[in-house]
Design a protein around this motif. Structure first.
Motif, PDB file in Angstrom:
ATOM      1  N   ARG A   1      -2.028  -2.162  13.845  1.00  0.00           N
ATOM      2  CA  ARG A   1      -2.086  -3.436  14.778  1.00  0.00           C
ATOM      3  C   ARG A   1      -0.691  -3.980  14.536  1.00  0.00           C
ATOM      4  N   LEU A   2       0.022  -3.817  13.426  1.00  0.00           N
ATOM      5  CA  LEU A   2       1.482  -4.301  13.119  1.00  0.00           C
ATOM      6  C   LEU A   2       2.380  -3.301  13.437  1.00  0.00           C
ATOM      7  N   GLY A   3       2.244  -2.049  13.569  1.00  0.00           N
ATOM      8  CA  GLY A   3       3.509  -1.168  13.804  1.00  0.00           C
ATOM      9  C   GLY A   3       4.062  -1.151  12.441  1.00  0.00           C
ATOM     10  N   ALA A   4       5.328  -0.298  12.377  1.00  0.00           N
ATOM     11  CA  ALA A   4       5.781  -0.024  11.064  1.00  0.00           C
ATOM     12  C   ALA A   4       6.432  -1.247  10.493  1.00  0.00           C
ATOM     13  N   CYS A   5       6.367  -1.186   9.088  1.00  0.00           N
ATOM     14  CA  CYS A   5       6.671  -2.492   8.397  1.00  0.00           C
ATOM     15  C   CYS A   5       7.405  -1.994   6.772  1.00  0.00           C
ATOM     16  N   PRO A   6       8.311  -2.349   6.432  1.00  0.00           N
ATOM     17  CA  PRO A   6       8.681  -2.151   5.174  1.00  0.00           C
ATOM     18  C   PRO A   6       7.582  -2.219   3.968  1.00  0.00           C
ATOM     19  N   THR A   7       7.304  -0.991   3.294  1.00  0.00           N
ATOM     20  CA  THR A   7       6.039  -1.020   2.384  1.00  0.00           C
ATOM     21  C   THR A   7       6.492  -0.543   1.083  1.00  0.00           C
ATOM     22  N   LEU A   8       5.970  -1.297   0.016  1.00  0.00           N
ATOM     23  CA  LEU A   8       6.477  -1.043  -1.387  1.00  0.00           C
ATOM     24  C   LEU A   8       5.138  -0.412  -2.105  1.00  0.00           C
ATOM     25  N   ILE A   9       5.490   0.462  -2.841  1.00  0.00           N
ATOM     26  CA  ILE A   9       4.357   1.111  -3.772  1.00  0.00           C
ATOM     27  C   ILE A   9       4.814   0.087  -4.954  1.00  0.00           C
ATOM     28  N   GLU A  10       3.892  -0.539  -5.627  1.00  0.00           N
ATOM     29  CA  GLU A  10       3.852  -1.398  -7.021  1.00  0.00           C
ATOM     30  C   GLU A  10       3.319  -0.639  -8.175  1.00  0.00           C
ATOM     31  N   TRP A  11       4.085  -0.134  -9.094  1.00  0.00           N
ATOM     32  CA  TRP A  11       3.431   0.477 -10.122  1.00  0.00           C
ATOM     33  C   TRP A  11       4.303  -0.080 -11.280  1.00  0.00           C
ATOM     34  N   ASP A  12       3.444  -1.000 -12.082  1.00  0.00           N
ATOM     35  CA  ASP A  12       4.095  -1.696 -13.045  1.00  0.00           C
ATOM     36  C   ASP A  12       3.805  -1.434 -14.594  1.00  0.00           C
ATOM     37  N   SER A  13       2.694  -0.669 -14.764  1.00  0.00           N
ATOM     38  CA  SER A  13       2.422  -0.373 -15.902  1.00  0.00           C
ATOM     39  C   SER A  13       1.565   0.990 -16.112  1.00  0.00           C
TER      40      SER A  13
ATOM     41  N   ILE B   1       4.972  -5.325   3.133  1.00  0.00           N
ATOM     42  CA  ILE B   1       3.733  -4.731   2.767  1.00  0.00           C
ATOM     43  C   ILE B   1       3.764  -4.103   1.336  1.00  0.00           C
ATOM     44  N   HIS B   2       2.668  -4.470   0.438  1.00  0.00           N
ATOM     45  CA  HIS B   2       2.209  -3.964  -0.505  1.00  0.00           C
ATOM     46  C   HIS B   2       1.398  -3.236  -0.828  1.00  0.00           C
ATOM     47  N   LEU B   3       1.428  -2.006  -1.563  1.00  0.00           N
ATOM     48  CA  LEU B   3       0.451  -1.085  -1.920  1.00  0.00           C
ATOM     49  C   LEU B   3       0.143  -1.190  -3.464  1.00  0.00           C
ATOM     50  N   ALA B   4      -0.727  -0.927  -4.109  1.00  0.00           N
ATOM     51  CA  ALA B   4      -0.921  -0.704  -5.539  1.00  0.00           C
ATOM     52  C   ALA B   4      -2.173  -0.130  -5.933  1.00  0.00           C
ATOM     53  N   GLY B   5      -2.295   0.168  -7.305  1.00  0.00           N
ATOM     54  CA  GLY B   5      -3.610   0.828  -7.707  1.00  0.00           C
ATOM     55  C   GLY B   5      -4.277  -0.329  -8.309  1.00  0.00           C
ATOM     56  N   HIS B   6      -5.588  -0.345  -8.527  1.00  0.00           N
ATOM     57  CA  HIS B   6      -6.560  -1.168  -9.263  1.00  0.00           C
ATOM     58  C   HIS B   6      -7.433  -0.491 -10.240  1.00  0.00           C
ATOM     59  N   GLU B   7      -8.100  -1.383 -10.789  1.00  0.00           N
ATOM     60  CA  GLU B   7      -9.056  -0.849 -11.938  1.00  0.00           C
ATOM     61  C   GLU B   7     -10.476  -1.612 -11.480  1.00  0.00           C
ATOM     62  N   THR B   8     -11.490  -0.805 -11.933  1.00  0.00           N
ATOM     63  CA  THR B   8     -12.942  -1.306 -11.553  1.00  0.00           C
ATOM     64  C   THR B   8     -13.387  -1.754 -12.781  1.00  0.00           C
ATOM     65  N   GLN B   9     -13.762  -2.998 -12.872  1.00  0.00           N
ATOM     66  CA  GLN B   9     -14.567  -3.220 -14.073  1.00  0.00           C
ATOM     67  C   GLN B   9     -16.078  -3.438 -13.721  1.00  0.00           C
ATOM     68  N   HIS B  10     -16.861  -2.725 -14.344  1.00  0.00           N
ATOM     69  CA  HIS B  10     -18.171  -2.355 -13.840  1.00  0.00           C
ATOM     70  C   HIS B  10     -19.063  -3.556 -14.355  1.00  0.00           C
ATOM     71  N   GLY B  11     -20.032  -3.859 -13.394  1.00  0.00           N
ATOM     72  CA  GLY B  11     -20.779  -5.361 -13.964  1.00  0.00           C
ATOM     73  C   GLY B  11     -22.173  -4.475 -14.540  1.00  0.00           C
ATOM     74  N   ASP B  12     -23.375  -5.471 -14.535  1.00  0.00           N
ATOM     75  CA  ASP B  12     -24.361  -4.978 -14.644  1.00  0.00           C
ATOM     76  C   ASP B  12     -25.430  -5.680 -13.950  1.00  0.00           C
ATOM     77  N   ALA B  13     -26.805  -5.948 -14.187  1.00  0.00           N
ATOM     78  CA  ALA B  13     -27.704  -6.248 -13.477  1.00  0.00           C
ATOM     79  C   ALA B  13     -27.312  -7.799 -12.985  1.00  0.00           C
TER      80      ALA B  13
END
Lengths: 265, 96, 295
Positions: free
Chosen positions: C252-264, C212-224
């Motif tokens: 649902r899955l149980g334990a699974c190797p999980t990675l924190i991805e932090w690249d920049s 499993i991978h986990l990471a952060g993301h950015e929000t690019q706000h839209g408009d109307a």
């Protein structure tokens, strides 16, 4: 390669996508889910941005002194132009950026900075040295142990990281002040042409100035010439060639990793 | 026409070089195996997207060498060369 | 060192949290030997001949389990795989003996150019045939199973014939490949394309998931006129709703190797380690639940 029909349709789609990634005036590729035109463009721009920004960043990291010399804005714009003309030819980003020196040499807006291509070349050589194969340097005692009559025919093996550049500009002085100083130092009256040796004896890439004629010696050693002939080539180019100084520099810089004796056919 | 270096001259040079090397390596302690730990791998591969803060790729201007308007504003403009006559030459280096 | 490595490569995947290995963290890792489950590297960053990258990875690999994550194979390339790159990947895998090897459901090479991004594929039967062939070739060349990761995408295509989960399920069934479930990618794509992330996860072939991978993301706000877009930036902590989805998966899955991805915008080592610890706590809790279920 035999193209399957479904594959060639996909290839055409990827070709259009690829073309639009690098060229801002290319239209957004066809075949996308129906968005408004502006929204399709905005979504596509995320990919285009990823490609361009990541490659500009890769070049900026590879050529930090060139970037500092011309400033971020000028560099990033020049890098975008280079990327559009020379996208990476393989997926290993560490191999990307070759030829930036040649690009700069023919880049009109940088014509006032004639030393810029050599600076790019020096930075590229440093980068290559960083990733070059490892080898253990030998000490000059190995050479000093040989009987004098055998020095003429001994062959010295260069470390895989060894490279050099012969420049009409003070490239190393410019590189050093732009790397080490918050504000660039003035170059002295002796600032002129410089030849630079790049080595990586262990983990750290080292750069040092080569004495006149040393480039001939290195070129001859790289061609597997025996030491006597390599020294002769240097002396021929530079009658005042400092043999002892040059050998001391090569060995202490970890540039020599082996010696073989005897004339080989 | 090849210039030969005599074996004696070469041997003398190697002997002198040995002494120089000892002096040099005393000054530069073994090119530090561990010193450059925090090495950054310039321009490496990863799998992230570029965010809002790095949107130069979205610039509407497609840079074209012919329509180029930017001027180099980096340290090249501050580079100073002291000539032999003691005059300072700012900016561009000229061949000397 | 050799025996350590063999032991690690033969052992089962670490049911722990790991982090992406960055050169900036070589020093704290080697100096302090932190208690972290494993590291993941991008294969392409270790394809040079020598130098510091291999020196440090050799040392770290001697003490930690490793996952090799390719970012350049371009497994969805319509023009075919580049055999040279497959050879390079095999060299890295053979040298470092990772417990798992993964790549992306994406393409990045066309013609002679590499675009350094994970570009989207239309989910059609033709694409499925293409990717399945390339997965077969890759698994054959590596002599081991490949995991394929669900991508984060910003665009979809006309004429798609199936959803991403069906595509991945069928791909895994045909090729025997495993899957790498990137929970942040699910959240990002769900927001960008307006589908329900939980429904996606419930349809996902979880039995095939081995990482499993986990990471952060950015929000690019839209408009109307334009919706908000999420961008998969890997430059910040994992968002709360992504943690919620992760709990949903673990249940649902149980334990699974999980990675924190932090690249920049890399954090200091302690911040990264704390993020991994948060994942590991959840993972351990689900492991407990596993045992309870089994008993």
């Amino acid at each position: 390669m035999r193209a399957r029909p479904e594959t060639s349709a996909a290839a055409a789609q990827q070709a259009a996508f690829a073309q639009a990634l690098l060229h801002l005036d290319a239209p957004t590729p066809a075949g996308l889910t129906t968005y408004s035109e502006a929204e399709a463009a905005r979504r596509f721009a995320v990919y285009r941005n990823n490609v361009r920004v990541s490659l500009v960043a890769a070049l900026g990291a590879r050529y930090p002194v060139v970037r500092r010399l011309v400033g971020a804005e000028f560099f990033d714009a020049a890098a975008l132009l280079f990327i559009a003309q020379h996208p990476p030819t393989g997926p290993v980003l560490a191999n990307y950026g070759a030829g930036f020196d040649a690009f700069l040499a023919s880049f009109e807006p940088a014509a006032d900075l004639p030393y810029l291509p050599d600076m790019a070349k020096l930075e590229w050589l440093r980068h290559r040295a960083f990733h070059a194969a490892d080898a253990d340097p030998i000490g000059i005692d190995r050479l000093a142990m040989l009987p004098p009559e055998r020095l003429d025919t001994v062959r010295l093996a260069l470390h895989p990281a060894v490279q050099f550049i012969v420049s009409p500009w003070p490239v190393l002085s410019i590189w050093t002040t732009n790397t080490e100083d918050d504000e660039v130092r003035p170059l002295g009256p002796e600032a002129g042409s410089e030849s630079v040796l790049v080595t990586r004896p262990a983990l750290q890439v080292l750069t040092q100035r080569l004495p006149a004629g040393a480039d001939r010696l290195l070129a001859a050693l790289a061609d597997n010439a025996p030491l006597g002939a390599a020294v002769a080539a240097a002396v021929e180019a530079e009658p005042a060639f400092d043999i002892a100084g040059c050998l001391a520099l090569l060995f202490s810089a970890g540039a020599i990793v082996g010696l073989t004796e005897g004339s080989r056919s | 026409m090849t210039i030969r270096t005599t074996p004696i001259a070469l041997a003398a040079a190697v002997a002198a070089a040995s002494l120089l090397s000892v002096a040099a390596s005393a000054q530069t302690p073994d090119a530090s195996k561990e010193k450059c730990y925090g090495v950054s791998m310039a321009g490496h591969n990863d799998c992230a997207s570029a965010g809002n803060n790095s949107c130069s790729g979205q610039s509407k201007v497609d840079y074209d060498a012919k329509a180029w308007k930017l001027v180099a504003k980096g340290t090249c403009t501050a580079m100073e060369v002291m000539a032999k006559d003691g005059m300072k030459h700012k900016g561009m280096l000229a061949p000397m | 060192m050799t025996t350590d490595r063999r032991a690690l490569s033969l052992s089962r995947p670490p049911m722990r949290a790991g982090v992406g290995l960055k050169p900036e963290h070589y020093r704290p890792i080697l100096d302090d030997h932190p208690d972290i489950g494993w590291f993941e590297v991008h294969a392409e960053n270790y394809m040079g001949a020598g130098g510091p990258p291999h020196y440090f990875l050799e040392r770290i690999r001697a003490d930690y389990a490793l996952s090799v994550h390719g970012v350049g194979l371009s497994i969805g390339s319509a023009a075919g795989l580049t055999s040279g790159h497959l050879d390079r990947l095999k060299t890295v895998v053979d040298r470092y003996q990772p417990f798992v090897v993964s790549e992306h459901l994406a393409w990045s090479t066309h013609g002679n150019a590499f675009y350094n991004d994970l570009l989207p594929l239309p989910y059609t039967r033709a694409t499925l045939d293409l990717v399945a062939r390339h997965v077969d070739v890759t698994q054959e060349a590596l002599g081991r199973r490949l995991l394929l990761e669900n991508p984060s995408t910003y665009l979809r295509f006309d004429g798609e014939e199936m959803g991403e989960t069906d595509f991945l399920a069928e791909l895994a069934r045909r090729t025997g490949c495993g899957l790498l479930l990137d929970v942040n990618n699910v959240f990002v794509s769900a927001a960008n394309h307006g589908f329900d992330a939980r429904a996606y996860l419930d349809a996902f072939p979880l039995a095939r998931v081995q990482e499993i991978h986990l990471a952060g993301h950015e929000t690019q706000h839209g408009d109307a006129n334009m919706p908000t877009l999420l961008i998969d930036t890997h430059d910040r902590p994992v968002a709360d709703p992504v943690w919620d989805l992760y709990r949903h998966v673990l249940a649902r899955l149980g334990a699974c190797p999980t990675l924190i991805e932090w690249d920049s915008a890399l954090p200091t080592w302690p911040v990264l380690a704390a993020e991994a610890a948060r994942a590991e706590n959840l993972l351990r809790a689900s492991e407990g639940a596993d045992h309870a279920r089994a008993a």
